[in-house]
Design a protein around this motif. Structure first.
Motif, PDB file in Angstrom:
ATOM      1  N   GLY A 111       0.807  -1.212   0.000  1.00  0.00           N
ATOM      2  CA  GLY A 111       0.000   0.000   0.000  1.00  0.00           C
ATOM      3  C   GLY A 111       0.838   1.259   0.000  1.00  0.00           C
ATOM      4  O   GLY A 111       1.878   1.333   0.655  1.00  0.00           O
ATOM      5  N   PHE A 112       0.356   2.291  -0.721  1.00  0.00           N
ATOM      6  CA  PHE A 112       1.139   3.510  -0.935  1.00  0.00           C
ATOM      7  C   PHE A 112       1.507   4.208   0.354  1.00  0.00           C
ATOM      8  O   PHE A 112       2.543   4.839   0.454  1.00  0.00           O
ATOM      9  N   ASN A 113       0.672   4.127   1.372  1.00  0.00           N
ATOM     10  CA  ASN A 113       0.899   4.901   2.583  1.00  0.00           C
ATOM     11  C   ASN A 113       1.765   4.199   3.624  1.00  0.00           C
ATOM     12  O   ASN A 113       1.889   4.684   4.743  1.00  0.00           O
ATOM     13  N   SER A 114       2.372   3.072   3.281  1.00  0.00           N
ATOM     14  CA  SER A 114       3.155   2.394   4.313  1.00  0.00           C
ATOM     15  C   SER A 114       4.214   1.464   3.738  1.00  0.00           C
ATOM     16  O   SER A 114       3.962   0.669   2.863  1.00  0.00           O
ATOM     17  N   PHE A 115       5.426   1.623   4.275  1.00  0.00           N
ATOM     18  CA  PHE A 115       6.478   0.635   4.074  1.00  0.00           C
ATOM     19  C   PHE A 115       6.668  -0.126   5.382  1.00  0.00           C
ATOM     20  O   PHE A 115       7.715  -0.671   5.663  1.00  0.00           O
ATOM     21  N   GLU A 116       5.639  -0.085   6.217  1.00  0.00           N
ATOM     22  CA  GLU A 116       5.659  -0.674   7.543  1.00  0.00           C
ATOM     23  C   GLU A 116       6.844  -0.107   8.328  1.00  0.00           C
ATOM     24  O   GLU A 116       6.968   1.100   8.475  1.00  0.00           O
ATOM     25  N   ASN A 117       7.707  -0.949   8.867  1.00  0.00           N
ATOM     26  CA  ASN A 117       8.793  -0.459   9.711  1.00  0.00           C
ATOM     27  C   ASN A 117      10.021  -0.017   8.916  1.00  0.00           C
ATOM     28  O   ASN A 117      11.010   0.410   9.500  1.00  0.00           O
ATOM     29  N   LEU A 118       9.963  -0.115   7.593  1.00  0.00           N
ATOM     30  CA  LEU A 118      11.128   0.208   6.775  1.00  0.00           C
ATOM     31  C   LEU A 118      11.115   1.647   6.296  1.00  0.00           C
ATOM     32  O   LEU A 118      12.101   2.116   5.748  1.00  0.00           O
ATOM     33  N   GLU A 119      10.011   2.347   6.526  1.00  0.00           N
ATOM     34  CA  GLU A 119       9.855   3.695   5.974  1.00  0.00           C
ATOM     35  C   GLU A 119       9.782   4.733   7.090  1.00  0.00           C
ATOM     36  O   GLU A 119       9.238   4.469   8.165  1.00  0.00           O
ATOM     37  N   ARG A 120      10.362   5.916   6.826  1.00  0.00           N
ATOM     38  CA  ARG A 120      10.278   7.016   7.780  1.00  0.00           C
ATOM     39  C   ARG A 120      10.164   8.323   7.014  1.00  0.00           C
ATOM     40  O   ARG A 120      10.500   8.396   5.828  1.00  0.00           O
ATOM     41  N   THR A 121       9.676   9.348   7.684  1.00  0.00           N
ATOM     42  CA  THR A 121       9.503  10.663   7.085  1.00  0.00           C
ATOM     43  C   THR A 121      10.252  11.696   7.910  1.00  0.00           C
ATOM     44  O   THR A 121      10.176  11.686   9.138  1.00  0.00           O
ATOM     45  N   GLU A 122      10.960  12.582   7.229  1.00  0.00           N
ATOM     46  CA  GLU A 122      11.645  13.691   7.884  1.00  0.00           C
ATOM     47  C   GLU A 122      11.069  15.004   7.364  1.00  0.00           C
ATOM     48  O   GLU A 122      10.881  15.171   6.164  1.00  0.00           O
TER      49      GLU A 122
ATOM     50  N   ILE B 156      -0.595  34.656   2.818  1.00  0.00           N
ATOM     51  CA  ILE B 156       0.520  33.822   3.268  1.00  0.00           C
ATOM     52  C   ILE B 156       0.128  32.348   3.189  1.00  0.00           C
ATOM     53  O   ILE B 156      -0.977  31.952   3.570  1.00  0.00           O
ATOM     54  N   ILE B 157       1.062  31.552   2.701  1.00  0.00           N
ATOM     55  CA  ILE B 157       0.878  30.106   2.574  1.00  0.00           C
ATOM     56  C   ILE B 157       1.958  29.413   3.394  1.00  0.00           C
ATOM     57  O   ILE B 157       3.123  29.819   3.378  1.00  0.00           O
ATOM     58  N   VAL B 158       1.585  28.370   4.121  1.00  0.00           N
ATOM     59  CA  VAL B 158       2.566  27.584   4.874  1.00  0.00           C
ATOM     60  C   VAL B 158       3.016  26.414   4.008  1.00  0.00           C
ATOM     61  O   VAL B 158       2.195  25.625   3.526  1.00  0.00           O
ATOM     62  N   HIS B 159       4.320  26.328   3.788  1.00  0.00           N
ATOM     63  CA  HIS B 159       4.909  25.286   2.950  1.00  0.00           C
ATOM     64  C   HIS B 159       5.622  24.268   3.837  1.00  0.00           C
ATOM     65  O   HIS B 159       6.599  24.597   4.523  1.00  0.00           O
ATOM     66  N   PHE B 160       5.138  23.027   3.836  1.00  0.00           N
ATOM     67  CA  PHE B 160       5.773  21.924   4.551  1.00  0.00           C
ATOM     68  C   PHE B 160       6.566  21.098   3.531  1.00  0.00           C
ATOM     69  O   PHE B 160       5.985  20.577   2.582  1.00  0.00           O
ATOM     70  N   GLU B 161       7.865  20.979   3.738  1.00  0.00           N
ATOM     71  CA  GLU B 161       8.681  20.135   2.858  1.00  0.00           C
ATOM     72  C   GLU B 161       9.142  18.914   3.649  1.00  0.00           C
ATOM     73  O   GLU B 161       9.819  19.044   4.663  1.00  0.00           O
ATOM     74  N   ARG B 162       8.747  17.752   3.149  1.00  0.00           N
ATOM     75  CA  ARG B 162       9.094  16.499   3.832  1.00  0.00           C
ATOM     76  C   ARG B 162       9.707  15.512   2.837  1.00  0.00           C
ATOM     77  O   ARG B 162       9.360  15.525   1.659  1.00  0.00           O
ATOM     78  N   ILE B 163      10.586  14.689   3.332  1.00  0.00           N
ATOM     79  CA  ILE B 163      11.190  13.640   2.501  1.00  0.00           C
ATOM     80  C   ILE B 163      10.925  12.298   3.161  1.00  0.00           C
ATOM     81  O   ILE B 163      11.127  12.131   4.362  1.00  0.00           O
ATOM     82  N   ARG B 164      10.450  11.366   2.337  1.00  0.00           N
ATOM     83  CA  ARG B 164      10.198  10.011   2.833  1.00  0.00           C
ATOM     84  C   ARG B 164      11.341   9.098   2.422  1.00  0.00           C
ATOM     85  O   ARG B 164      11.789   9.121   1.274  1.00  0.00           O
ATOM     86  N   TYR B 165      11.792   8.322   3.371  1.00  0.00           N
ATOM     87  CA  TYR B 165      12.932   7.422   3.168  1.00  0.00           C
ATOM     88  C   TYR B 165      12.471   5.973   3.308  1.00  0.00           C
ATOM     89  O   TYR B 165      11.617   5.658   4.136  1.00  0.00           O
ATOM     90  N   ALA B 166      13.064   5.106   2.514  1.00  0.00           N
ATOM     91  CA  ALA B 166      12.851   3.669   2.630  1.00  0.00           C
ATOM     92  C   ALA B 166      14.224   3.024   2.724  1.00  0.00           C
ATOM     93  O   ALA B 166      15.017   3.086   1.772  1.00  0.00           O
ATOM     94  N   ASP B 167      14.513   2.473   3.887  1.00  0.00           N
ATOM     95  CA  ASP B 167      15.821   1.850   4.103  1.00  0.00           C
ATOM     96  C   ASP B 167      16.946   2.833   3.756  1.00  0.00           C
ATOM     97  O   ASP B 167      17.881   2.509   3.026  1.00  0.00           O
ATOM     98  N   GLN B 168      16.822   4.077   4.251  1.00  0.00           N
ATOM     99  CA  GLN B 168      17.783   5.171   4.088  1.00  0.00           C
ATOM    100  C   GLN B 168      17.819   5.786   2.686  1.00  0.00           C
ATOM    101  O   GLN B 168      18.608   6.689   2.424  1.00  0.00           O
ATOM    102  N   ILE B 169      16.967   5.316   1.796  1.00  0.00           N
ATOM    103  CA  ILE B 169      16.937   5.862   0.437  1.00  0.00           C
ATOM    104  C   ILE B 169      15.789   6.866   0.328  1.00  0.00           C
ATOM    105  O   ILE B 169      14.635   6.521   0.603  1.00  0.00           O
ATOM    106  N   PRO B 170      16.061   8.129  -0.059  1.00  0.00           N
ATOM    107  CA  PRO B 170      14.977   9.097  -0.239  1.00  0.00           C
ATOM    108  C   PRO B 170      14.175   8.764  -1.496  1.00  0.00           C
ATOM    109  O   PRO B 170      14.688   8.842  -2.603  1.00  0.00           O
TER     110      PRO B 170
END
Length: 244
Positions: free
Chosen positions: A92-103, A126-140
């Protein structure tokens, strides 16, 4: 408060299109005809038609008129998004289970006329801009940019980046809005060549990415959030199923 006539035009045209009065690809009323029929201003007519374009029911072609979309109407379509490791089983697109993290890399207040247009707000808001990177096993693998009008986030402390790792959960907490279950419109395109900034943050060279743009709507088709996400091409796939 929304204009009742504007809503009436939308509802009437939806019923006529879905009811089959106008077939896919067929031309419908002109702006002038709608203006005369409902005794409203041109601004009211244009606003109603724009909402129907956002809903995917009509297309407007400059110099030719307004036409019923050739998209599938009254059909159940199942759209699945998948994320996966290359050569691995899709999940599923929203989860790599325990292998995925977001910064969360940054939260900034910006003014941007192009994004303001997508959010249907004035150019100087004014617009609030959130920039996040999702990693899977340390790979962005995904670069996510979320844009929300500051007016929705008044008196919200934006200094603690870690509190916004799961933006959907935080928005539910502070605004009471479940953005994952609100109405939305999404487009997915292949982008190549890729901007240098995106390549740097995803740590890729000369390979394409998926660019996914989404607008989340509240009631009355009011935009709440614009999202632009870049995904490594080999970490994403889609599946569409149409029921008979």
């Amino acid at each position: 408060m929304s204009d009742p006539k504007y809503l009436t035009i939308i509802q009437d045209l939806k019923q006529e299109i879905i009811g089959g009065k106008f077939k896919p690809g067929e031309k419908i009323y002109s702006e002038g005809e709608l203006k005369k029929k409902y005794n409203v201003s041109n601004t009211t007519v244009v606003r109603a038609l724009q909402e129907l374009v956002r809903d995917g029911l009509i297309n407007r072609i400059q110099g030719k008129g307004t036409f019923v979309s050739k998209s599938i109407l009254n059909k159940q379509v199942i759209f699945n998004e998948y994320s996966h490791f290359p050569n691995d089983k899709k999940i599923g697109f929203n989860s790599f289970e325990n292998l995925e993290r977001t910064e969360v890399h940054s939260i900034k207040e910006i003014i941007d006329k192009d994004i303001a247009k997508k959010l249907n707000i004035s150019n100087n808001e004014i617009i609030v801009h959130f920039e996040r990177i999702r990693y899977a096993d340390q790979i962005p693998w995904a670069l996510q940019n979320n844009y929300i009008p500051k007016s929705y986030l008044k008196n919200v402390d934006l200094t603690n980046l870690d509190e916004f790792t799961s933006l959907s959960e935080k928005i539910l907490e502070i605004c009471g809005i479940d953005i994952l279950n609100e109405a939305m419109r999404e487009t997915i395109e292949i982008e190549f060549p890729v901007e240098n900034e995106v390549k740097s943050k995803l740590q890729i060279n000369d390979s394409p990415v998926y660019r996914i743009e989404r607008i989340t709507y509240l009631s009355q088709n009011e935009p709440f959030e614009f999202v632009k996400t870049y995904v490594r091409h080999n970490y994403y796939s889609i599946e569409i199923i149409k029921e008979k």
